[in-house]
Design a protein around this motif. Structure first.
Motif, PDB file in Angstrom:
ATOM      1  N   GLU A  26      -0.838   0.725   4.394  1.00 47.93           N
ATOM      2  CA  GLU A  26       0.862   0.780   3.676  1.00 47.93           C
ATOM      3  C   GLU A  26       1.453   1.612   3.472  1.00 47.93           C
ATOM      4  O   GLU A  26       2.969   1.444   3.876  1.00 47.93           O
ATOM      5  N   ASP A  27       1.032   2.903   3.264  1.00 47.26           N
ATOM      6  CA  ASP A  27       2.211   3.460   3.477  1.00 47.26           C
ATOM      7  C   ASP A  27       1.138   5.071   4.271  1.00 47.26           C
ATOM      8  O   ASP A  27       0.480   5.886   4.350  1.00 47.26           O
ATOM      9  N   PRO A  28       1.952   5.392   5.718  1.00 46.89           N
ATOM     10  CA  PRO A  28       1.593   6.267   6.992  1.00 46.89           C
ATOM     11  C   PRO A  28       1.603   7.275   6.384  1.00 46.89           C
ATOM     12  O   PRO A  28       0.795   8.444   6.467  1.00 46.89           O
ATOM     13  N   GLN A  29       2.309   7.430   5.509  1.00 45.73           N
ATOM     14  CA  GLN A  29       2.513   9.310   4.866  1.00 45.73           C
ATOM     15  C   GLN A  29       1.882   9.421   3.863  1.00 45.73           C
ATOM     16  O   GLN A  29       1.224  10.342   4.466  1.00 45.73           O
ATOM     17  N   LYS A  30       1.269   8.587   2.957  1.00 42.44           N
ATOM     18  CA  LYS A  30       0.008   8.897   2.094  1.00 42.44           C
ATOM     19  C   LYS A  30      -0.852   9.205   2.514  1.00 42.44           C
ATOM     20  O   LYS A  30      -1.930   9.847   2.655  1.00 42.44           O
ATOM     21  N   MET A  31      -1.049   7.990   3.561  1.00 36.86           N
ATOM     22  CA  MET A  31      -2.094   7.643   4.946  1.00 36.86           C
ATOM     23  C   MET A  31      -3.018   9.550   5.373  1.00 36.86           C
ATOM     24  O   MET A  31      -3.617   9.832   5.817  1.00 36.86           O
ATOM     25  N   LEU A  32      -1.429   9.721   6.069  1.00 36.68           N
ATOM     26  CA  LEU A  32      -2.073  11.102   6.908  1.00 36.68           C
ATOM     27  C   LEU A  32      -2.456  12.328   5.916  1.00 36.68           C
ATOM     28  O   LEU A  32      -2.773  13.708   5.701  1.00 36.68           O
ATOM     29  N   ASP A  33      -1.210  12.513   4.908  1.00 34.76           N
ATOM     30  CA  ASP A  33      -1.865  13.111   3.713  1.00 34.76           C
ATOM     31  C   ASP A  33      -3.002  13.150   2.952  1.00 34.76           C
ATOM     32  O   ASP A  33      -3.645  14.333   3.743  1.00 34.76           O
ATOM     33  N   GLN A  34      -3.785  12.134   3.588  1.00 29.56           N
ATOM     34  CA  GLN A  34      -4.973  12.138   2.352  1.00 29.56           C
ATOM     35  C   GLN A  34      -6.186  11.845   3.790  1.00 29.56           C
ATOM     36  O   GLN A  34      -7.216  13.483   4.060  1.00 29.56           O
ATOM     37  N   LEU A  35      -5.435  11.904   5.098  1.00 26.55           N
ATOM     38  CA  LEU A  35      -6.582  11.746   6.423  1.00 26.55           C
ATOM     39  C   LEU A  35      -6.334  13.778   6.691  1.00 26.55           C
ATOM     40  O   LEU A  35      -7.665  14.542   6.968  1.00 26.55           O
ATOM     41  N   ILE A  36      -5.191  14.200   6.060  1.00 26.22           N
ATOM     42  CA  ILE A  36      -4.942  16.209   6.838  1.00 26.22           C
ATOM     43  C   ILE A  36      -6.140  16.807   5.622  1.00 26.22           C
ATOM     44  O   ILE A  36      -6.956  17.589   5.823  1.00 26.22           O
ATOM     45  N   ARG A 150      -0.757  16.609  11.649  1.00 22.11           N
ATOM     46  CA  ARG A 150       0.023  17.285  11.373  1.00 22.11           C
ATOM     47  C   ARG A 150       1.231  17.044  11.773  1.00 22.11           C
ATOM     48  O   ARG A 150       2.208  17.265  10.772  1.00 22.11           O
ATOM     49  N   SER A 151       0.887  17.422  13.276  1.00 21.71           N
ATOM     50  CA  SER A 151       2.562  17.266  14.305  1.00 21.71           C
ATOM     51  C   SER A 151       3.308  15.103  13.267  1.00 21.71           C
ATOM     52  O   SER A 151       3.885  15.124  13.019  1.00 21.71           O
ATOM     53  N   LYS A 152       1.614  14.545  13.791  1.00 21.93           N
ATOM     54  CA  LYS A 152       2.032  13.275  13.222  1.00 21.93           C
ATOM     55  C   LYS A 152       3.087  12.770  11.458  1.00 21.93           C
ATOM     56  O   LYS A 152       3.942  12.351  11.660  1.00 21.93           O
ATOM     57  N   ARG A 153       2.236  13.543  10.846  1.00 24.89           N
ATOM     58  CA  ARG A 153       2.736  13.920   9.432  1.00 24.89           C
ATOM     59  C   ARG A 153       4.736  13.999   9.449  1.00 24.89           C
ATOM     60  O   ARG A 153       5.637  13.550   9.308  1.00 24.89           O
ATOM     61  N   ASP A 154       4.559  15.301  10.312  1.00 24.00           N
ATOM     62  CA  ASP A 154       5.810  15.713  10.646  1.00 24.00           C
ATOM     63  C   ASP A 154       7.224  15.282  11.023  1.00 24.00           C
ATOM     64  O   ASP A 154       7.915  15.258  10.396  1.00 24.00           O
ATOM     65  N   GLU A 155       6.728  13.987  12.239  1.00 25.01           N
ATOM     66  CA  GLU A 155       7.076  13.642  12.548  1.00 25.01           C
ATOM     67  C   GLU A 155       7.743  12.489  12.102  1.00 25.01           C
ATOM     68  O   GLU A 155       9.083  11.903  12.363  1.00 25.01           O
ATOM     69  N   LEU A 156       6.865  12.102  11.494  1.00 20.68           N
ATOM     70  CA  LEU A 156       6.897  10.677  10.504  1.00 20.68           C
ATOM     71  C   LEU A 156       7.531  11.147   9.650  1.00 20.68           C
ATOM     72  O   LEU A 156       8.577  10.509   9.436  1.00 20.68           O
ATOM     73  N   VAL A 157       8.017  12.148   8.537  1.00 20.79           N
ATOM     74  CA  VAL A 157       8.828  12.429   7.396  1.00 20.79           C
ATOM     75  C   VAL A 157       9.538  12.682   8.393  1.00 20.79           C
ATOM     76  O   VAL A 157      10.928  12.098   7.639  1.00 20.79           O
ATOM     77  N   ALA A 158      10.306  13.428   9.518  1.00 20.20           N
ATOM     78  CA  ALA A 158      11.506  13.780   9.829  1.00 20.20           C
ATOM     79  C   ALA A 158      11.994  12.288  10.593  1.00 20.20           C
ATOM     80  O   ALA A 158      13.793  12.562  10.136  1.00 20.20           O
ATOM     81  N   ARG A 159      11.675  11.387  11.076  1.00 20.95           N
ATOM     82  CA  ARG A 159      11.686  10.087  11.314  1.00 20.95           C
ATOM     83  C   ARG A 159      12.404   9.222  10.205  1.00 20.95           C
ATOM     84  O   ARG A 159      13.234   8.406   9.654  1.00 20.95           O
ATOM     85  N   SER A 160      11.453   9.691   8.678  1.00 23.76           N
ATOM     86  CA  SER A 160      11.826   8.685   7.408  1.00 23.76           C
ATOM     87  C   SER A 160      12.591   9.469   6.690  1.00 23.76           C
ATOM     88  O   SER A 160      13.640   8.731   6.265  1.00 23.76           O
ATOM     89  N   LYS A 161      13.422  10.463   6.966  1.00 25.23           N
ATOM     90  CA  LYS A 161      13.981  10.949   6.155  1.00 25.23           C
ATOM     91  C   LYS A 161      16.076  10.796   7.034  1.00 25.23           C
ATOM     92  O   LYS A 161      16.882  10.424   6.644  1.00 25.23           O
ATOM     93  N   SER A 162      15.453  10.381   8.391  1.00 25.99           N
ATOM     94  CA  SER A 162      16.574   9.880   9.155  1.00 25.99           C
ATOM     95  C   SER A 162      16.997   9.008   8.922  1.00 25.99           C
ATOM     96  O   SER A 162      18.076   8.688   8.888  1.00 25.99           O
ATOM     97  N   ALA A 163      16.304   8.254   9.353  1.00 27.77           N
ATOM     98  CA  ALA A 163      16.135   6.743   8.704  1.00 27.77           C
ATOM     99  C   ALA A 163      16.969   6.540   7.447  1.00 27.77           C
ATOM    100  O   ALA A 163      17.546   5.666   7.192  1.00 27.77           O
ATOM    101  N   GLN A 164      16.629   7.246   6.706  1.00 25.52           N
ATOM    102  CA  GLN A 164      17.568   7.147   5.093  1.00 25.52           C
ATOM    103  C   GLN A 164      18.828   7.186   5.353  1.00 25.52           C
ATOM    104  O   GLN A 164      19.424   6.554   4.092  1.00 25.52           O
TER     105      GLN A 164
END
Length: 236
Positions: A26-36, A150-164
């Motif tokens: 449901e929340d990919p960023q939280k999921m990635l943080d937990q997976l990391i 980690r790369s996927k998380r950084d990409e997702l965070v960057a895309r999220s900020k850009s979308a905002q």
């Protein structure tokens, strides 16, 4: 943690499909943080367990090498004792020769025992060597997965900020409509247009006034010409 458990966990984590996990989250960023966090912890635990496994393998290899060396040494002792026995018999000392032959037999027995122990250990060493290779490969894959996470998380965070940022810009643009007279820009445009119209009106009035004055001057010129011509007639 048993050897099989280590291998199973490493293999399972190394084969994990990150994209599938993200699709279900449901929340990919939280999921990635937990997976990391999970991967980091599991890698640390696996490294410790694999290190123990490798250590045990190296001890087995050392023991095996000791058995091989012992078998060679006992063989050399058996050969030396047998040669001594032959020398003593040649010298007429058969009893002493029998004693050294007895020592040669003892040495040969020890040689056989060392060879047997070395041979027995070889399949286990081969199996453990294969397991260690798989564990090392699995750890490498896990570390690669962690880097990918980690790369996927950084990409997702960057895309999220850009979308905002894009959404904020679009919201701001929607609130500014230059064609809407109720906005500040619309009111300012109306004011400018009224001022322009007023200036045009003044200009038109000024132009009309100048035209009238020139017409009056032209009229005065005609009158003067008429008077001049009349005076000429009278004088003639």
């Amino acid at each position: 943690m048993t050897k099989q458990t280590i291998l199973g966990r490493v293999t399972q984590l190394a084969k994990a499909n990150i994209n599938d996990l993200l699709d279900q989250a449901e929340d990919p960023q939280k999921m990635l943080d937990q997976l990391i966090r999970d991967y980091t912890n599991n890698i640390a635990e696996a490294e410790e367990a694999v290190a123990v496994t490798i250590g045990n393998l190296r001890l087995m290899e050392l023991d095996h090498q000791e058995d091989v060396d012992a078998a060679r040494e006992w063989g050399e002792k058996a050969f030396a004792a047998s040669r001594k026995a032959d020398e003593l018999r040649s010298a007429g000392r058969g009893g002493d020769g029998d004693t050294f032959d007895g020592l040669a037999k003892v040495a040969l027995g020890r040689q056989l025992q060392s060879e047997s122990e070395a041979k027995t250990a070889e399949p286990t060493i081969a199996s453990q060597t294969e397991v260690v290779a798989k564990l090392k490969s699995g750890l490498d894959q896990m570390k690669a997965k962690l880097a990918q996470l980690r790369s996927k998380r950084d990409e997702l965070v960057a895309r999220s900020k850009s979308a905002q940022v894009r959404n904020q810009m679009m919201d701001a643009v929607k609130n500014i409509n230059v064609l809407d007279p109720t906005t500040e820009l619309g009111r300012f445009e109306d004011k400018v247009r009224r001022e322009e119209a007023r200036a045009m009106g003044k200009q038109e009035l000024a132009d009309s006034s100048l035209d009238a004055q020139f017409e009056q001057l032209e009229g005065l010129g005609d009158t003067a010409e008429i008077e001049a011509r009349l005076a000429a007639l009278k004088s003639g």
